[in-house]
Every structure is written in C-alpha cells, then in structure tokens.
Design a protein around this motif. Structure first.
Motif, PDB file in Angstrom:
ATOM      1  N   ALA A  82      27.902  35.055  54.230  1.00 14.65           N
ATOM      2  CA  ALA A  82      26.792  34.232  53.116  1.00 14.65           C
ATOM      3  C   ALA A  82      27.357  33.820  51.957  1.00 14.65           C
ATOM      4  O   ALA A  82      26.977  32.743  51.429  1.00 14.65           O
ATOM      5  N   ALA A  83      28.259  34.412  51.331  1.00 12.93           N
ATOM      6  CA  ALA A  83      28.782  34.273  50.003  1.00 12.93           C
ATOM      7  C   ALA A  83      29.873  33.231  50.080  1.00 12.93           C
ATOM      8  O   ALA A  83      30.401  32.831  48.978  1.00 12.93           O
ATOM      9  N   GLY A  84      30.029  32.803  51.254  1.00 15.00           N
ATOM     10  CA  GLY A  84      31.356  31.767  51.475  1.00 15.00           C
ATOM     11  C   GLY A  84      32.766  32.500  51.607  1.00 15.00           C
ATOM     12  O   GLY A  84      33.697  31.785  51.108  1.00 15.00           O
ATOM     13  N   GLY A  85      32.940  33.544  51.993  1.00 10.66           N
ATOM     14  CA  GLY A  85      33.981  34.216  52.358  1.00 10.66           C
ATOM     15  C   GLY A  85      35.032  33.638  53.359  1.00 10.66           C
ATOM     16  O   GLY A  85      36.214  33.774  52.734  1.00 10.66           O
ATOM     17  N   ASP A  86      34.640  32.816  53.916  1.00  7.33           N
ATOM     18  CA  ASP A  86      35.312  32.049  54.831  1.00  7.33           C
ATOM     19  C   ASP A  86      36.235  30.778  54.076  1.00  7.33           C
ATOM     20  O   ASP A  86      37.057  30.318  54.621  1.00  7.33           O
ATOM     21  N   SER A  87      35.562  30.515  53.028  1.00  8.66           N
ATOM     22  CA  SER A  87      36.212  29.327  52.406  1.00  8.66           C
ATOM     23  C   SER A  87      37.042  29.908  51.237  1.00  8.66           C
ATOM     24  O   SER A  87      37.652  28.784  50.617  1.00  8.66           O
ATOM     25  N   ALA A  88      36.966  30.855  50.961  1.00 12.05           N
ATOM     26  CA  ALA A  88      37.770  31.558  49.701  1.00 12.05           C
ATOM     27  C   ALA A  88      39.409  31.390  49.995  1.00 12.05           C
ATOM     28  O   ALA A  88      40.011  31.460  51.167  1.00 12.05           O
ATOM     29  N   ALA A  89      40.278  31.190  49.154  1.00  6.07           N
ATOM     30  CA  ALA A  89      41.644  31.150  49.234  1.00  6.07           C
ATOM     31  C   ALA A  89      42.251  32.502  49.319  1.00  6.07           C
ATOM     32  O   ALA A  89      41.748  33.483  48.598  1.00  6.07           O
ATOM     33  N   GLY A 100      44.165  35.561  49.251  1.00  9.62           N
ATOM     34  CA  GLY A 100      44.980  36.105  48.038  1.00  9.62           C
ATOM     35  C   GLY A 100      44.496  35.834  46.826  1.00  9.62           C
ATOM     36  O   GLY A 100      45.312  35.761  45.576  1.00  9.62           O
ATOM     37  N   ILE A 101      43.147  35.546  46.517  1.00 11.42           N
ATOM     38  CA  ILE A 101      42.887  34.878  45.328  1.00 11.42           C
ATOM     39  C   ILE A 101      42.619  36.014  44.082  1.00 11.42           C
ATOM     40  O   ILE A 101      42.797  35.907  43.048  1.00 11.42           O
ATOM     41  N   ARG A 102      42.605  37.259  44.479  1.00 13.54           N
ATOM     42  CA  ARG A 102      42.467  38.343  43.732  1.00 13.54           C
ATOM     43  C   ARG A 102      43.731  38.489  43.189  1.00 13.54           C
ATOM     44  O   ARG A 102      43.825  38.869  41.630  1.00 13.54           O
ATOM     45  N   SER A 103      44.962  38.372  43.525  1.00 14.93           N
ATOM     46  CA  SER A 103      46.425  38.161  43.114  1.00 14.93           C
ATOM     47  C   SER A 103      46.520  36.956  42.183  1.00 14.93           C
ATOM     48  O   SER A 103      47.002  37.051  41.175  1.00 14.93           O
ATOM     49  N   ASP A 104      46.092  35.978  42.603  1.00 19.52           N
ATOM     50  CA  ASP A 104      46.229  34.771  41.762  1.00 19.52           C
ATOM     51  C   ASP A 104      45.471  34.844  40.374  1.00 19.52           C
ATOM     52  O   ASP A 104      46.189  34.290  39.597  1.00 19.52           O
ATOM     53  N   GLY A 134      44.897  37.424  38.575  1.00 14.13           N
ATOM     54  CA  GLY A 134      45.550  38.251  37.616  1.00 14.13           C
ATOM     55  C   GLY A 134      46.917  37.844  37.287  1.00 14.13           C
ATOM     56  O   GLY A 134      47.552  38.508  36.437  1.00 14.13           O
ATOM     57  N   ASP A 135      47.296  36.855  37.796  1.00 13.79           N
ATOM     58  CA  ASP A 135      48.866  36.524  37.732  1.00 13.79           C
ATOM     59  C   ASP A 135      49.040  35.855  36.224  1.00 13.79           C
ATOM     60  O   ASP A 135      48.081  35.053  35.711  1.00 13.79           O
ATOM     61  N   PRO A 136      49.981  36.254  35.437  1.00 19.76           N
ATOM     62  CA  PRO A 136      50.111  35.947  34.144  1.00 19.76           C
ATOM     63  C   PRO A 136      50.519  34.385  34.146  1.00 19.76           C
ATOM     64  O   PRO A 136      50.532  33.558  33.330  1.00 19.76           O
ATOM     65  N   ASP A 137      51.085  33.712  35.118  1.00 19.40           N
ATOM     66  CA  ASP A 137      51.477  32.388  35.445  1.00 19.40           C
ATOM     67  C   ASP A 137      50.224  31.500  35.854  1.00 19.40           C
ATOM     68  O   ASP A 137      50.246  30.461  35.780  1.00 19.40           O
ATOM     69  N   THR A 138      49.069  32.140  36.003  1.00 19.73           N
ATOM     70  CA  THR A 138      48.056  31.283  36.193  1.00 19.73           C
ATOM     71  C   THR A 138      47.220  30.434  35.135  1.00 19.73           C
ATOM     72  O   THR A 138      47.424  30.992  34.048  1.00 19.73           O
ATOM     73  N   ALA A 139      47.412  28.998  35.319  1.00 19.94           N
ATOM     74  CA  ALA A 139      46.887  28.173  34.130  1.00 19.94           C
ATOM     75  C   ALA A 139      45.558  28.283  33.799  1.00 19.94           C
ATOM     76  O   ALA A 139      44.543  28.323  34.760  1.00 19.94           O
ATOM     77  N   VAL A 140      45.258  28.755  32.565  1.00 23.14           N
ATOM     78  CA  VAL A 140      43.880  28.905  31.938  1.00 23.14           C
ATOM     79  C   VAL A 140      43.818  28.054  30.936  1.00 23.14           C
ATOM     80  O   VAL A 140      44.603  27.451  30.317  1.00 23.14           O
TER      81      VAL A 140
END
Length: 138
Positions: A89-96, A98-102, A104-110
């Motif tokens: 119901a929360a759309g878990g089937d459309s989540a990428a 490993g998103i939890r790892s991405d 917290g990644d220091p290379d993630t662009a914010v």
C-alpha cells in the motif's frame, strides 16, 4: 444558608454510609483472603554454560552489528501478510532496491538549501503575531 449546607452534607454522608451496609443488595464478592500461595519462581541452572576463561576471545557467534541490522530490517525472516499489505500500500514494489544504503552514502548528491530553509524548518510554532521580516541594512 451555611447551616443548610452542613445539614445537607451530613444527610448525604449518612446516605452513602447506609449504602455500605449489608441490609441492601447482598452481592457475591470474591474472598480476598482465600488466595493460595504459589511457590516462588526459580530459574533452573543451565549446566551447558561455562564461565569464560580470562584473556580469551568472546564466544558469541554473531556480530552485534549484524544482530542490529536483523532486528531493524527483518533479516531473512518472511514477512507476515499484514506487513506485506502495508508495504504494498505504501508503494514498496516501486522502491529502488538498496535505497536505504543509497541515502546514507556520502557520495549521494544532495542540494544544500542554505540557512534560510533550515531556519524556517527550525522556527517555533506560533500564531504569527511575533513574526517579523528581516530588512537588509542600507
């Protein structure tokens, strides 16, 4: 007036006291003194445990970090039907994956929104009466 109030209070107390007597409805109540004593709980000894020898490495088989991750994210245990329905119901089937790892990644662009956004988010709630706009000094 004061005398009438004290008389009414006295009559009310007498009426409440009369309700506590046994002449009224006699209810069946449990006997609070008819309690059987139970034996105290005793933890049986575990003969398979041996005290650790001084200077030896810990014998725990799993890493505490792995235990924490299993507790937080479920490990390899199968999801229950209600958990699966909630995630779907929360759309878990459309989540990428490993998103939890991405996140917290220091290379993630914010995008740094600057101090203005941080001040707006951290502003205390109120009715707006004390709100002021900042004007630049000339």
């Amino acid at each position: 007036m004061r005398k009438m109030a004290s008389i009414a209070t006295g009559l009310g107390l007498v009426g409440m006291l009369a309700g506590c007597g046994t002449t009224g409805v006699n209810r069946v109540r449990p006997d609070e003194f008819a309690v059987a004593r139970q034996a105290p709980l005793v933890i049986p000894p575990d003969f398979s445990l041996v005290p650790p020898a001084p200077g030896t490495a810990p014998t725990s088989s799993t890493n505490p970090n792995a235990q924490a991750l299993d507790a937080l994210f479920g490990g390899s245990a199968a999801r229950s039907a209600s958990e699966t329905a909630t995630v779907d119901a929360a759309g878990g089937d459309s989540a990428a994956p490993g998103i939890r790892s991405d996140v917290g990644d220091p290379d993630t662009a914010v995008v740094d929104k600057g101090s203005t956004t941080r001040d707006i988010v951290a502003a205390p709630e109120g009715d707006g009466q004390d709100a002021r706009t900042a004007t630049p000094n000339p």
